[in-house]
Design a protein around this motif. Structure first.
Motif, mmCIF file in Angstrom:
data_model
loop_
_atom_site.group_PDB
_atom_site.id
_atom_site.type_symbol
_atom_site.label_atom_id
_atom_site.label_comp_id
_atom_site.label_asym_id
_atom_site.label_seq_id
_atom_site.Cartn_x
_atom_site.Cartn_y
_atom_site.Cartn_z
ATOM 1 N N LEU A 146 0.810 -1.146 0.044
ATOM 2 C CA LEU A 146 0.235 0.063 0.027
ATOM 3 C C LEU A 146 0.855 1.297 0.001
ATOM 4 O O LEU A 146 0.575 2.197 -0.624
ATOM 5 N N ILE A 147 1.873 1.294 0.822
ATOM 6 C CA ILE A 147 2.846 2.286 0.841
ATOM 7 C C ILE A 147 3.359 2.791 -0.626
ATOM 8 O O ILE A 147 3.571 3.777 -0.894
ATOM 9 N N GLU A 148 3.852 1.565 -1.019
ATOM 10 C CA GLU A 148 4.505 1.784 -2.737
ATOM 11 C C GLU A 148 3.418 2.269 -3.761
ATOM 12 O O GLU A 148 3.797 3.159 -4.535
ATOM 13 N N ARG A 149 2.176 2.137 -3.332
ATOM 14 C CA ARG A 149 1.011 2.576 -4.127
ATOM 15 C C ARG A 149 0.696 4.325 -3.942
ATOM 16 O O ARG A 149 0.459 5.035 -4.688
ATOM 17 N N LEU A 150 0.926 4.346 -2.610
ATOM 18 C CA LEU A 150 0.400 5.804 -2.207
ATOM 19 C C LEU A 150 1.491 6.666 -2.364
ATOM 20 O O LEU A 150 1.406 7.754 -2.757
ATOM 21 N N TYR A 151 2.683 6.268 -2.304
ATOM 22 C CA TYR A 151 4.051 7.204 -2.758
ATOM 23 C C TYR A 151 4.672 7.017 -3.978
ATOM 24 O O TYR A 151 5.796 7.048 -3.898
ATOM 25 N N HIS A 152 3.733 6.335 -4.888
ATOM 26 C CA HIS A 152 4.591 6.107 -6.110
ATOM 27 C C HIS A 152 5.164 7.360 -6.887
ATOM 28 O O HIS A 152 6.333 7.133 -7.641
ATOM 29 N N ASP A 153 4.405 8.267 -6.935
ATOM 30 C CA ASP A 153 4.859 9.495 -7.670
ATOM 31 C C ASP A 153 5.844 10.356 -6.829
ATOM 32 O O ASP A 153 6.663 11.075 -7.234
ATOM 33 N N ASP A 154 5.277 10.769 -5.560
ATOM 34 C CA ASP A 154 5.950 11.624 -4.612
ATOM 35 C C ASP A 154 6.407 11.068 -3.224
ATOM 36 O O ASP A 154 5.402 10.802 -2.692
ATOM 37 N N SER A 155 7.266 10.972 -2.888
ATOM 38 C CA SER A 155 7.690 10.321 -1.539
ATOM 39 C C SER A 155 7.446 11.402 -0.349
ATOM 40 O O SER A 155 7.337 11.153 0.880
ATOM 41 N N SER A 156 7.042 12.413 -0.517
ATOM 42 C CA SER A 156 6.772 13.446 0.388
ATOM 43 C C SER A 156 5.605 13.598 0.883
ATOM 44 O O SER A 156 5.068 14.274 1.786
ATOM 45 N N LYS A 157 4.483 13.309 -0.201
ATOM 46 C CA LYS A 157 2.975 13.236 0.299
ATOM 47 C C LYS A 157 2.414 12.087 -0.617
ATOM 48 O O LYS A 157 2.670 11.776 -1.270
ATOM 49 N N ALA A 158 1.288 11.493 0.158
ATOM 50 C CA ALA A 158 0.419 10.754 -0.343
ATOM 51 C C ALA A 158 -0.361 10.975 -1.364
ATOM 52 O O ALA A 158 -0.827 12.143 -1.442
ATOM 53 N N SER A 159 -0.941 9.883 -2.439
ATOM 54 C CA SER A 159 -1.604 9.967 -3.535
ATOM 55 C C SER A 159 -3.203 10.564 -2.927
ATOM 56 O O SER A 159 -3.594 10.121 -2.247
ATOM 57 N N LYS A 160 -3.612 11.816 -3.626
ATOM 58 C CA LYS A 160 -4.871 12.214 -3.200
ATOM 59 C C LYS A 160 -5.835 11.146 -3.829
ATOM 60 O O LYS A 160 -7.323 11.143 -3.020
ATOM 61 N N TYR A 161 -5.834 10.363 -4.761
ATOM 62 C CA TYR A 161 -6.564 9.517 -5.134
ATOM 63 C C TYR A 161 -6.985 8.321 -4.287
ATOM 64 O O TYR A 161 -7.682 7.658 -4.419
ATOM 65 N N TRP A 162 -5.704 8.127 -3.579
ATOM 66 C CA TRP A 162 -5.974 6.841 -2.600
ATOM 67 C C TRP A 162 -6.694 7.441 -1.222
ATOM 68 O O TRP A 162 -7.355 6.761 -0.641
ATOM 69 N N MET A 163 -5.900 8.727 -0.893
ATOM 70 C CA MET A 163 -6.470 9.234 0.428
ATOM 71 C C MET A 163 -7.738 9.965 0.556
ATOM 72 O O MET A 163 -8.354 9.870 1.628
ATOM 73 N N ALA A 164 -8.478 10.033 -0.736
ATOM 74 C CA ALA A 164 -9.792 10.269 -0.715
ATOM 75 C C ALA A 164 -10.693 9.133 -0.288
ATOM 76 O O ALA A 164 -12.026 9.394 0.248
ATOM 77 N N PHE A 165 -10.447 8.035 -0.143
ATOM 78 C CA PHE A 165 -11.080 6.833 0.349
ATOM 79 C C PHE A 165 -10.915 6.675 1.754
ATOM 80 O O PHE A 165 -11.360 5.560 2.283
ATOM 81 N N SER A 166 -10.092 7.385 2.505
ATOM 82 C CA SER A 166 -10.077 7.371 4.049
ATOM 83 C C SER A 166 -11.118 7.628 4.526
ATOM 84 O O SER A 166 -11.331 7.122 5.921
ATOM 85 N N ARG A 167 -12.002 8.248 3.969
ATOM 86 C CA ARG A 167 -13.269 8.438 4.827
ATOM 87 C C ARG A 167 -14.377 7.406 4.581
ATOM 88 O O ARG A 167 -15.563 7.450 5.094
ATOM 89 N N LYS A 168 -14.407 6.535 3.321
ATOM 90 C CA LYS A 168 -15.333 5.588 3.061
ATOM 91 C C LYS A 168 -15.140 4.354 4.110
ATOM 92 O O LYS A 168 -14.136 4.008 4.668
ATOM 93 N N LYS A 169 -16.188 3.794 4.318
ATOM 94 C CA LYS A 169 -16.195 2.460 5.027
ATOM 95 C C LYS A 169 -17.043 1.459 4.166
ATOM 96 O O LYS A 169 -18.125 1.517 3.658
ATOM 97 N N PHE A 170 -16.154 0.385 4.033
ATOM 98 C CA PHE A 170 -16.849 -0.621 3.177
ATOM 99 C C PHE A 170 -17.678 -1.462 4.284
ATOM 100 O O PHE A 170 -17.173 -1.962 5.368
ATOM 101 N N MET A 171 -18.877 -1.943 3.613
ATOM 102 C CA MET A 171 -19.857 -2.526 4.384
ATOM 103 C C MET A 171 -20.299 -1.924 5.768
ATOM 104 O O MET A 171 -20.677 -2.629 6.453
ATOM 105 N N ASN A 172 -19.840 -0.740 5.902
ATOM 106 C CA ASN A 172 -20.256 0.127 7.031
ATOM 107 C C ASN A 172 -19.352 -0.510 8.289
ATOM 108 O O ASN A 172 -19.893 -0.565 9.374
ATOM 109 N N LYS A 173 -18.217 -1.056 7.908
ATOM 110 C CA LYS A 173 -17.603 -1.951 9.138
ATOM 111 C C LYS A 173 -16.110 -1.269 9.193
ATOM 112 O O LYS A 173 -15.669 -0.622 8.136
ATOM 113 N N SER A 174 -15.675 -1.587 10.185
ATOM 114 C CA SER A 174 -14.167 -1.439 10.394
ATOM 115 C C SER A 174 -13.636 -2.259 11.363
ATOM 116 O O SER A 174 -13.927 -2.928 11.947
ATOM 117 N N LEU A 175 -12.242 -2.565 11.103
ATOM 118 C CA LEU A 175 -11.496 -3.351 11.922
ATOM 119 C C LEU A 175 -11.302 -2.971 13.460
ATOM 120 O O LEU A 175 -10.938 -1.813 13.628
#
Length: 175
Positions: A146-175
C-alpha cells in the motif's frame, strides 16, 4: 451493480481453510506461515486492485473463503488510510503502518473481532495461533505494498486519489 469478488474462489479447494477464512499463498518478504505464491498475482494485489471499487458497496455477498480474505484485506487498507494523513512523508508512513500491522489485533472468534457474524472461529488454539501469524504476515505485506502505491509519484505526500477513500467504509464496518 454487484461488488467485485475474489478471483481466488476456485483455489479454495486447494488452500488451507481456518474457520472459514482462506489462507492463500502470498509473495512476500516477511516471515510467516504463508506458502510462497507461484503466480505473479496474489491476494494482496487483488485487495489493492479491488479496494477502491468495492469501498462503495454497503452489501457484499460472500461466495467463499477467499472472499472473506478479500473483505479482511479491504477493511485493513481502510484502517491504514484512516491512520495516515495526507501530509505524512513516506518514511513516517512506513513507521506508522508497520506499527499498525504488528499491533495486537483480534482474530475471528475473539471477543473484540468486529466481524464475528461473518467469520467462524478457528477449531482450536493451534489454528488460532496459525491464523494470527498468517494475518500478521498478511497485514505486513499489505501495508508495505500500500505504501508503494500511495507514494508512487512523490515520497513527500500520499496520493490524493488513494487518500480520498480514507473516509469511506466498506460494508459500514471497520477493524
Amino acid at each position: 451493480m454487484p461488488a467485485y469478488h475474489s478471483t481466488f474462489l476456485a483455489e479454495d479447494a486447494n488452500s488451507r481453510i481456518v474457520g472459514n477464512f482462506a489462507v492463500l499463498p502470498i509473495k512476500t518478504k516477511f516471515k510467516g506461515p504463508s506458502l510462497p505464491c507461484i503466480s505473479e498475482y496474489d491476494i494482496i494485489d487483488e485487495v489493492l486492485d479491488l479496494f477502491r471499487a468495492n469501498t462503495f458497496f454497503k452489501n457484499f455477498e460472500i461466495k467463499g473463503p477467499a472472499d472473506r480474505a478479500l473483505i479482511y484485506g479491504i477493511l485493513f487498507v481502510s484502517q491504514c488510510l484512516n491512520q495516515l494523513n495526507q501530509r505524512v512523508t513516506k518514511q513516517e508512513a512506513v513507521r506508522e503502518l508497520t506499527n499498525l500491522s504488528l499491533d495486537n489485533f483480534s482474530v475471528p472468534g475473539d471477543v473484540g473481532f468486529p466481524l464475528n457474524s461473518l467469520y467462524q472461529p478457528p477449531r482450536d488454539r493451534n489454528e488460532s495461533l496459525f491464523l494470527r501469524q498468517y494475518l500478521t504476515q498478511f497485514r505486513q505485506e499489505l501495508s508495505a505494498r500500500l505504501i508503494e502505491r500511495l507514494y508512487h509519484d512523490d515520497s513527500s505526500k500520499a496520493s490524493k486519489y488513494w487518500m480520498a477513500f480514507s473516509r469511506k467504509k466498506f460494508m459500514n464496518k471497520s477493524l
